[in-house]
Design a protein around this motif. Structure first.
Motif, short mmCIF file in Angstrom:
data_model
loop_
_atom_site.label_atom_id
_atom_site.label_comp_id
_atom_site.label_asym_id
_atom_site.label_seq_id
_atom_site.Cartn_x
_atom_site.Cartn_y
_atom_site.Cartn_z
N ALA A 9 0.85 -1.19 0.00
CA ALA A 9 0.00 0.00 0.00
C ALA A 9 0.88 1.24 0.00
O ALA A 9 1.85 1.34 0.76
CB ALA A 9 -0.92 0.00 1.22
N LEU A 11 0.49 5.37 0.26
CA LEU A 11 -0.41 6.48 0.52
C LEU A 11 -0.28 7.54 -0.56
O LEU A 11 0.84 7.92 -0.94
CB LEU A 11 -0.10 7.12 1.87
CG LEU A 11 -0.52 6.32 3.10
CD1 LEU A 11 0.07 6.93 4.36
CD2 LEU A 11 -2.04 6.24 3.19
N TYR A 15 -6.28 9.87 -6.15
CA TYR A 15 -6.19 8.67 -6.99
C TYR A 15 -5.79 8.99 -8.43
O TYR A 15 -4.87 8.38 -8.97
CB TYR A 15 -7.53 7.93 -7.02
CG TYR A 15 -7.91 7.25 -5.74
CD1 TYR A 15 -7.17 6.20 -5.23
CD2 TYR A 15 -9.05 7.64 -5.05
CE1 TYR A 15 -7.52 5.56 -4.05
CE2 TYR A 15 -9.42 7.01 -3.86
CZ TYR A 15 -8.66 5.97 -3.37
OH TYR A 15 -9.02 5.33 -2.20
N LYS A 40 -13.61 6.02 -1.54
CA LYS A 40 -12.57 4.99 -1.58
C LYS A 40 -12.62 4.20 -2.88
O LYS A 40 -13.69 3.81 -3.34
CB LYS A 40 -12.72 4.04 -0.39
CG LYS A 40 -11.61 3.02 -0.29
CD LYS A 40 -11.77 2.16 0.96
CE LYS A 40 -10.67 1.14 1.05
NZ LYS A 40 -10.78 0.31 2.24
N TRP A 42 -10.25 1.01 -5.07
CA TRP A 42 -9.24 -0.05 -5.01
C TRP A 42 -8.44 0.09 -6.29
O TRP A 42 -8.88 -0.31 -7.37
CB TRP A 42 -9.90 -1.42 -4.90
CG TRP A 42 -8.96 -2.55 -4.67
CD1 TRP A 42 -8.47 -3.41 -5.62
CD2 TRP A 42 -8.40 -2.98 -3.43
NE1 TRP A 42 -7.64 -4.34 -5.04
CE2 TRP A 42 -7.57 -4.09 -3.69
CE3 TRP A 42 -8.50 -2.51 -2.12
CZ2 TRP A 42 -6.86 -4.75 -2.71
CZ3 TRP A 42 -7.80 -3.16 -1.13
CH2 TRP A 42 -6.99 -4.28 -1.43
N LEU A 55 -0.75 -0.85 -4.27
CA LEU A 55 -2.13 -0.45 -4.01
C LEU A 55 -2.08 1.03 -3.66
O LEU A 55 -1.49 1.40 -2.64
CB LEU A 55 -2.73 -1.25 -2.85
CG LEU A 55 -4.12 -0.82 -2.41
CD1 LEU A 55 -5.14 -1.13 -3.50
CD2 LEU A 55 -4.49 -1.49 -1.11
N ALA A 57 -3.40 3.98 -2.09
CA ALA A 57 -4.37 4.17 -1.00
C ALA A 57 -4.49 5.65 -0.67
O ALA A 57 -3.54 6.26 -0.15
CB ALA A 57 -3.92 3.38 0.23
N LYS A 58 -5.64 6.23 -0.97
CA LYS A 58 -5.85 7.65 -0.67
C LYS A 58 -5.91 7.85 0.84
O LYS A 58 -6.65 7.14 1.54
CB LYS A 58 -7.13 8.16 -1.32
CG LYS A 58 -7.34 9.64 -1.15
CD LYS A 58 -8.56 10.12 -1.89
CE LYS A 58 -8.79 11.59 -1.63
NZ LYS A 58 -10.02 12.05 -2.28
N GLN A 64 -2.79 10.04 8.28
CA GLN A 64 -2.33 9.41 7.04
C GLN A 64 -1.82 10.46 6.06
O GLN A 64 -0.81 10.25 5.39
CB GLN A 64 -3.45 8.58 6.40
CG GLN A 64 -3.79 7.34 7.19
CD GLN A 64 -4.94 6.57 6.57
OE1 GLN A 64 -5.39 6.85 5.46
NE2 GLN A 64 -5.43 5.58 7.29
#
Length: 130
Positions: A9, A11, A15, A40, A42, A55, A57-58, A64
């Motif tokens: 993942a 961050l 996206y 969200k 994927w 991956l 991941a926002k 985060q």
């Protein structure tokens, strides 16, 4: 089944911005972009032919968000292997990728460090052929 890393993942703050960077600048493939909810998705990207994927991941909260670009505490975080270092080095520099260490020949191969769009550090490595 023997074990292997399947994906990591990473961050990101957006996206679509991240997809554009990885596909247009680094020539990764967009493997999947599935809407999971209003906020969200994927999203998986990968270098062509790689068995390990990223991956995207926002960041979902302030904690985060603060870690974007600093997931490894300022160390090299990801290692991108290539079969032709100079081809990819020249291509990436022509596309504005910032290399923060000059290319060097090391016992394990030819390597240089670059920053992705968020500041994560990557090694671009052409391993020594064995």
């Amino acid at each position: 089944m023997k074990q292997q890393l399947g994906q990591l993942a990473l961050l990101v703050s957006d996206y679509d911005e991240a997809i554009r960077y990885f596909t247009d600048v680094l020539d990764f493939e967009l493997l999947e972009d599935t809407v999971m909810s209003e906020s969200k998705r994927w999203v998986r990207v990968s270098p062509p032919g790689s068995s390990c994927h990223l991956l995207l991941a926002k960041a979902a909260n302030e904690a985060q968000q603060q870690q974007i670009g600093f997931q490894a505490g300022g160390r090299v975080f990801l290692f991108l292997y290539t079969d032709d270092f100079w081809r990819d080095y020249r291509k990436y520099t022509s596309r504005g990728v910032e290399f923060v260490r000059e290319p060097a020949k090391e016992p394990y191969g030819t390597v240089s460090v670059f920053k992705d769009l968020y500041g994560n550090l990557w090694d671009l490595i052409e391993p020594v052929k064995q």
